[in-house]
Design a protein around this motif. Sequence first.
Motif, PDB file in Angstrom:
ATOM      1  N   PRO A  24       0.822  -1.224   0.000  1.00 24.17           N
ATOM      2  CA  PRO A  24       0.000   0.000   0.000  1.00 24.17           C
ATOM      3  C   PRO A  24       0.853   1.271   0.000  1.00 24.17           C
ATOM      4  N   ARG A  25       2.067   1.208   0.566  1.00 25.48           N
ATOM      5  CA  ARG A  25       2.917   2.422   0.609  1.00 25.48           C
ATOM      6  C   ARG A  25       3.573   2.702  -0.729  1.00 25.48           C
ATOM      7  N   GLY A  26       3.631   1.694  -1.617  1.00 28.13           N
ATOM      8  CA  GLY A  26       4.246   1.934  -2.913  1.00 28.13           C
ATOM      9  C   GLY A  26       4.443   0.667  -3.722  1.00 28.13           C
ATOM     10  N   ILE A  27       4.392   0.841  -5.044  1.00 23.91           N
ATOM     11  CA  ILE A  27       4.613  -0.267  -5.979  1.00 23.91           C
ATOM     12  C   ILE A  27       5.956  -0.020  -6.658  1.00 23.91           C
ATOM     13  N   ALA A  28       6.846  -1.017  -6.597  1.00 26.68           N
ATOM     14  CA  ALA A  28       8.156  -0.892  -7.244  1.00 26.68           C
ATOM     15  C   ALA A  28       8.141  -1.657  -8.559  1.00 26.68           C
ATOM     16  N   LEU A  29       8.710  -1.031  -9.603  1.00 23.92           N
ATOM     17  CA  LEU A  29       8.850  -1.656 -10.922  1.00 23.92           C
ATOM     18  C   LEU A  29      10.337  -1.827 -11.213  1.00 23.92           C
ATOM     19  N   ASP A  30      10.665  -2.680 -12.194  1.00 26.79           N
ATOM     20  CA  ASP A  30      12.092  -2.814 -12.543  1.00 26.79           C
ATOM     21  C   ASP A  30      12.607  -1.585 -13.279  1.00 26.79           C
ATOM     22  N   ARG A  31      11.706  -0.836 -13.943  1.00 25.78           N
ATOM     23  CA  ARG A  31      12.085   0.380 -14.674  1.00 25.78           C
ATOM     24  C   ARG A  31      10.880   1.303 -14.684  1.00 25.78           C
ATOM     25  N   THR A  32      11.116   2.606 -14.806  1.00 24.11           N
ATOM     26  CA  THR A  32       9.956   3.495 -14.788  1.00 24.11           C
ATOM     27  C   THR A  32      10.207   4.822 -15.479  1.00 24.11           C
ATOM     28  N   VAL A  33       9.115   5.411 -15.957  1.00 23.67           N
ATOM     29  CA  VAL A  33       9.147   6.767 -16.509  1.00 23.67           C
ATOM     30  C   VAL A  33       8.719   7.789 -15.450  1.00 23.67           C
ATOM     31  N   PHE A  34       8.307   7.336 -14.266  1.00 21.01           N
ATOM     32  CA  PHE A  34       7.811   8.229 -13.202  1.00 21.01           C
ATOM     33  C   PHE A  34       8.986   8.889 -12.463  1.00 21.01           C
ATOM     34  N   TYR A  35       8.976  10.223 -12.428  1.00 11.85           N
ATOM     35  CA  TYR A  35      10.022  10.962 -11.708  1.00 11.85           C
ATOM     36  C   TYR A  35       9.685  10.993 -10.214  1.00 11.85           C
ATOM     37  N   PRO A  36      10.633  10.551  -9.354  1.00 11.86           N
ATOM     38  CA  PRO A  36      10.375  10.591  -7.912  1.00 11.86           C
ATOM     39  C   PRO A  36      10.673  11.964  -7.323  1.00 11.86           C
ATOM     40  N   GLN A  37       9.798  12.398  -6.453  1.00 10.57           N
ATOM     41  CA  GLN A  37       9.926  13.660  -5.742  1.00 10.57           C
ATOM     42  C   GLN A  37      11.364  13.899  -5.292  1.00 10.57           C
ATOM     43  N   GLY A  38      11.897  15.066  -5.628  1.00  7.37           N
ATOM     44  CA  GLY A  38      13.260  15.367  -5.206  1.00  7.37           C
ATOM     45  C   GLY A  38      13.827  16.549  -5.958  1.00  7.37           C
ATOM     46  N   GLY A  39      14.843  17.197  -5.377  1.00  4.93           N
ATOM     47  CA  GLY A  39      15.479  18.328  -6.027  1.00  4.93           C
ATOM     48  C   GLY A  39      14.510  19.473  -6.275  1.00  4.93           C
ATOM     49  N   GLY A  40      13.491  19.590  -5.429  1.00  8.56           N
ATOM     50  CA  GLY A  40      12.530  20.683  -5.582  1.00  8.56           C
ATOM     51  C   GLY A  40      11.432  20.405  -6.588  1.00  8.56           C
ATOM     52  N   GLN A  41      11.479  19.220  -7.229  1.00  4.78           N
ATOM     53  CA  GLN A  41      10.441  18.879  -8.211  1.00  4.78           C
ATOM     54  C   GLN A  41       9.550  17.788  -7.633  1.00  4.78           C
ATOM     55  N   ALA A  42       8.228  17.958  -7.803  1.00  2.00           N
ATOM     56  CA  ALA A  42       7.258  17.009  -7.255  1.00  2.00           C
ATOM     57  C   ALA A  42       7.340  15.669  -7.978  1.00  2.00           C
ATOM     58  N   GLY A  43       6.871  14.615  -7.321  1.00  2.00           N
ATOM     59  CA  GLY A  43       6.799  13.293  -7.926  1.00  2.00           C
ATOM     60  C   GLY A  43       5.688  13.227  -8.962  1.00  2.00           C
ATOM     61  N   ASP A  44       5.890  12.389  -9.983  1.00  2.03           N
ATOM     62  CA  ASP A  44       4.888  12.255 -11.036  1.00  2.03           C
ATOM     63  C   ASP A  44       3.631  11.549 -10.536  1.00  2.03           C
ATOM     64  N   GLN A  45       2.536  11.844 -11.244  1.00  2.00           N
ATOM     65  CA  GLN A  45       1.282  11.125 -11.062  1.00  2.00           C
ATOM     66  C   GLN A  45       0.947  10.436 -12.372  1.00  2.00           C
ATOM     67  N   GLY A  46       0.011   9.494 -12.331  1.00  2.00           N
ATOM     68  CA  GLY A  46      -0.355   8.785 -13.550  1.00  2.00           C
ATOM     69  C   GLY A  46      -1.043   7.484 -13.224  1.00  2.00           C
ATOM     70  N   VAL A  47      -0.845   6.484 -14.068  1.00  2.00           N
ATOM     71  CA  VAL A  47      -1.476   5.174 -13.842  1.00  2.00           C
ATOM     72  C   VAL A  47      -0.479   4.062 -14.165  1.00  2.00           C
TER      73      VAL A  47
END
Length: 238
Positions: A24-47
């Motif tokens: 429930p806290r998170g789904i991990a993939l082997d690779r992703t296009v989703f940018y993780p929150q950091g460096g002042g930029q928010a994490g991506d949303q999507g499906v």
Amino acid sequence: MTESLFRSDSYLAEAPAKVVFAEPRGIALDRTVFYPQGGGQAGDQGVLVVAGAEIPIVNTVYDADRRTILHVPAAGADLPAPGAGALARIDWARRLKRMRAHTALHLLSVVLPYPVTGGSVGDADGRLDFDSGEAALDKADVERRLNALIAADAAVSQRWITGEELAANPSLVKTMSVKPPTGAGHVRLIAIEGLDLQPCGGTHVARTGEIGYASVTSIEKKGKINRRVRIALADPPT
Ligand SMILES: [Zn+2]
């Protein structure tokens, strides 16, 4: 460790991947296009599309190891089984605006060549805090010079250097509050042709012209020598 596809190509809106684990806290993939929150930029949303069903992703963050990227599912969403195939698809319209706003902040640091003490990127806006000393900053003048750099349509590219090379060139680091992204002894540099070179782990557009137009919405005093400059993507003035 999640392969960060957005690092080599920030224009990837979706990519197939495999589920490594799902909690429930998170789904991990082997690779992703989703940018993780950091460096002042928010994490991506999507499906994540798994077996034809969409799992809404409300945020993307690094796990405690800083190497695994967690796609945070909406509360109560069904979780996929480890090993399942998943199509990771970001909210592209939102990400593109963040890429435009983020790249505009690099140019803002060219217009105002002072040490940067903080910053953040919103969906279509952003801010940087500068140690500008007693310099008087004029909003209209900053906006005019910022948009001249945008209109120059300079190419944005990346390259990697070693931590030692960065240590030998400390002037590359404009941001005093954000440590540059380092991975396996390497640091990612973002170059804006002829204008700027600095370490950054975020997502950027390929040419400054893609930013369009950015207005300077406010310049505030944040202490004796600190100025907070806010910008927003906007239609050009008519
Ligand atoms: Zn950047």
